[in-house]
Each structure stands twice: as C-alpha cells, then as structure tokens.
Design a protein around this motif. Structure first.
Motif, PDB file in Angstrom:
ATOM      1  N   ASN A 158      80.210 -23.560  19.980  1.00 41.23           N
ATOM      2  CA  ASN A 158      80.151 -24.706  19.079  1.00 41.23           C
ATOM      3  C   ASN A 158      78.919 -25.524  19.439  1.00 41.23           C
ATOM      4  OD1 ASN A 158      81.522 -27.897  18.683  1.00 41.23           O
ATOM      5  ND2 ASN A 158      81.222 -26.499  16.991  1.00 41.23           N
ATOM      6  N   ASN A 166      70.867 -22.276  10.429  1.00 40.85           N
ATOM      7  CA  ASN A 166      72.067 -22.499   9.620  1.00 40.85           C
ATOM      8  C   ASN A 166      72.921 -21.228   9.689  1.00 40.85           C
ATOM      9  OD1 ASN A 166      71.436 -25.203   8.836  1.00 40.85           O
ATOM     10  ND2 ASN A 166      69.841 -24.326   7.531  1.00 40.85           N
ATOM     11  N   ASN A 167      73.258 -20.576   8.604  1.00 42.65           N
ATOM     12  CA  ASN A 167      74.097 -19.379   8.713  1.00 42.65           C
ATOM     13  C   ASN A 167      73.303 -18.096   8.510  1.00 42.65           C
ATOM     14  OD1 ASN A 167      73.612 -19.745   6.037  1.00 42.65           O
ATOM     15  ND2 ASN A 167      75.697 -19.422   5.347  1.00 42.65           N
ATOM     16  N   ARG A 182      77.587 -16.582  12.111  1.00 46.72           N
ATOM     17  CA  ARG A 182      77.632 -18.032  12.144  1.00 46.72           C
ATOM     18  C   ARG A 182      78.044 -18.499  10.752  1.00 46.72           C
ATOM     19  NH1 ARG A 182      72.950 -22.623  13.124  1.00 46.72           N
ATOM     20  NH2 ARG A 182      74.383 -24.255  13.845  1.00 46.72           N
ATOM     21  N   LEU A 183      79.326 -18.343  10.504  1.00 44.72           N
ATOM     22  CA  LEU A 183      79.868 -18.716   9.207  1.00 44.72           C
ATOM     23  C   LEU A 183      79.782 -20.234   9.039  1.00 44.72           C
ATOM     24  CD1 LEU A 183      82.984 -16.380   9.194  1.00 44.72           C
ATOM     25  CD2 LEU A 183      80.758 -15.987   8.113  1.00 44.72           C
ATOM     26  N   LYS A 184      79.422 -20.662   7.852  1.00 43.20           N
ATOM     27  CA  LYS A 184      79.352 -22.090   7.505  1.00 43.20           C
ATOM     28  C   LYS A 184      78.277 -22.826   8.289  1.00 43.20           C
ATOM     29  CE  LYS A 184      84.244 -22.230   6.256  1.00 43.20           C
ATOM     30  NZ  LYS A 184      85.564 -22.886   6.452  1.00 43.20           N
ATOM     31  N   GLY A 185      77.457 -22.087   9.027  1.00 40.32           N
ATOM     32  CA  GLY A 185      76.329 -22.709   9.695  1.00 40.32           C
ATOM     33  C   GLY A 185      76.657 -23.641  10.828  1.00 40.32           C
ATOM     34  N   VAL A 186      77.866 -23.499  11.414  1.00 39.41           N
ATOM     35  CA  VAL A 186      78.219 -24.376  12.532  1.00 39.41           C
ATOM     36  C   VAL A 186      78.557 -23.505  13.736  1.00 39.41           C
ATOM     37  CG1 VAL A 186      79.724 -26.227  13.336  1.00 39.41           C
ATOM     38  CG2 VAL A 186      79.022 -26.145  10.933  1.00 39.41           C
ATOM     39  N   ASP A 187      79.864 -23.183  13.920  1.00 33.72           N
ATOM     40  CA  ASP A 187      80.280 -22.356  15.043  1.00 33.72           C
ATOM     41  C   ASP A 187      79.736 -20.948  14.903  1.00 33.72           C
ATOM     42  OD1 ASP A 187      83.665 -23.676  15.552  1.00 33.72           O
ATOM     43  OD2 ASP A 187      81.690 -24.610  15.540  1.00 33.72           O
ATOM     44  N   SER A 188      79.666 -20.268  16.057  1.00 31.40           N
ATOM     45  CA  SER A 188      79.198 -18.884  16.051  1.00 31.40           C
ATOM     46  C   SER A 188      80.064 -18.057  16.984  1.00 31.40           C
ATOM     47  CB  SER A 188      77.738 -18.815  16.513  1.00 31.40           C
ATOM     48  OG  SER A 188      77.284 -17.472  16.590  1.00 31.40           O
TER      49      SER A 188
END
Lengths: 114, 111
Positions: free
Chosen positions: A24, A51-52, A69-75
């Motif tokens: 995160n 981003n994603n 990295r879906l939604k450009g946040v968590d990976s």
C-alpha cells in the motif's frame, strides 16, 4: 504521513508453492516500484507502475512472477511457482510522480523458499 | 547497462572517526545519484540526492560528492557515531526514476 505498508513481513514456503505480497503506497503517490533484494546485494528493480499501468517490467521473470496494481493504489506481487533462488527481501517503494526523484520504501517482505 | 560498485563491502571503525564510502559507476549519462541508508529489517531511507549538474550535497554530518567524468561518488561521514551503523547504498537514476543500486557498504561504528 503514513509510510509505505507491506505485508506479510515474513513468509516461508516450499519450492513450487505460490506466494503473494501486498503493498500500500503513500496516499496520492502515482508511481509504485517493486524491488528484489537478495542477501548481500543491492535492490534490483522488478517492475514500475504509473497509476495502474506498467512503465517498465523488463527485469521481471514473467514466466513465474506477476504483478498488478488495480485502481492505481494497492499492488500485489505474485510468484508461481517459487524457486529456491527467489529467496530474498521484496521491497515496495512509491513516489509522487513518475519523474519525481524521491522514492519512499516500505519495510519489505522477507521470503524464504525451502 | 549501468553497473554500480561499492567499495569496501564492509567497514568497521571506532566512534569519532571520519570515513569515506565509495561508489563507482559505468554509465555517466545519469539524471541523479542517491545515497540510501538501510537498517536491518527495515526499508531504505534516502540520505542525499545529487542532481547530474551538481558536484556535491551536504546534510548535517554527511557530504556526498559526484564526479561524472570519472564515474565516482563518495559519501563522507564526519565524526561517526554508533547510530550510524547500517548498510549504505548508492543508486543511479539513468532514466524514468528507475534506480540501479550498488551492493552496499556495511558500516559498523564501535563505541
């Protein structure tokens, strides 16, 4: 300001098993990096996201490693199946923008493959 | 392909000594060079960043220099303290903020 979070901190698996790591980044950071650090060596960049989207994954062993990295946040970074030589610390880092110089690192996940 | 070498791999000094850590690199077409500190079980902390156009940066007891023509950087630590014990890594940014790291110097400062 909260730093980069990673989990789990430690993982022990047997060869040929699968494993996944989670990261995160710092809130608002668009760029995310995964590094592999083998004991006694410096970190090696595996993949970089903006981003994603993937910016560079030239050093990612794509036959067994995958990252998203879906939604450009968590990976998440996945290894399937793991080999003995994958034993390492996996570090996640983030930066505000693609060409922003300062990368902030998480504490890492130490993987041991038996 | 950028290659980064750090010498020595390990260093042990008594408290109070001034010391120099070395970093050499093969590709001088860089955007910047960074020095990081890594404590056991923890991530990396950025200490100093030198832009390609600069020759040195200072922060407290730390001074980093950059000589692109010779492919070298040094990290100078003045009046070392036991709390300085850690692994020090240099990293080169050739493009797109993708860092190439050296192998690190493991420093032990003895009280």
């Amino acid at each position: 300001e909260a730093g980069v979070a990673q989990s789990p901190r430690y993982k022990i698996i047997e060869k040929r098993q699968s494993v996944a790591f989670w990261c995160n980044p710092i809130s608002g950071h668009a760029t995310l990096y995964w590094y592999q650090q083998i004991l006694g060596q410096g970190p090696k960049l595996l993949i970089q996201f903006q981003n994603n989207g993937v910016v560079d994954d030239s050093q990612l062993p794509k036959d067994r490693f995958s990252a998203e990295r879906l939604k450009g946040v968590d990976s998440t970074l996945k290894i399937q199946p793991a080999k003995l030589e994958d034993s390492a610390v996996y570090l996640c880092a983030s930066s505000l923008r693609l060409n922003t110089d300062t990368q902030y690192f998480g504490p890492g996940t130490r993987l041991t493959v038996l | 392909k950028q290659e980064v070498t750090q010498i020595p791999a390990a260093l042990s000094v008594p408290e109070g000594e001034n010391l120099v850590l070395n970093c050499s690199f093969t590709d001088s077409a860089i955007y910047n060079l960074q020095w990081f500190r890594q404590d056991p079980g923890k991530g990396l902390t950025s200490l100093l960043l030198i832009q390609s156009s600069q020759r040195e940066q200072t922060s407290g007891r730390l001074n980093a220099s950059l000589d692109k023509s010779s492919g070298r950087s040094t990290l100078y630590i003045a009046a070392s303290q036991p709390g300085d014990s850690a692994t020090y890594l240099c990293a080169l940014n050739n493009a797109g903020n993708m860092l190439t790291f050296g192998g690190g110097t493991r420093l032990m400062v003895k009280p």
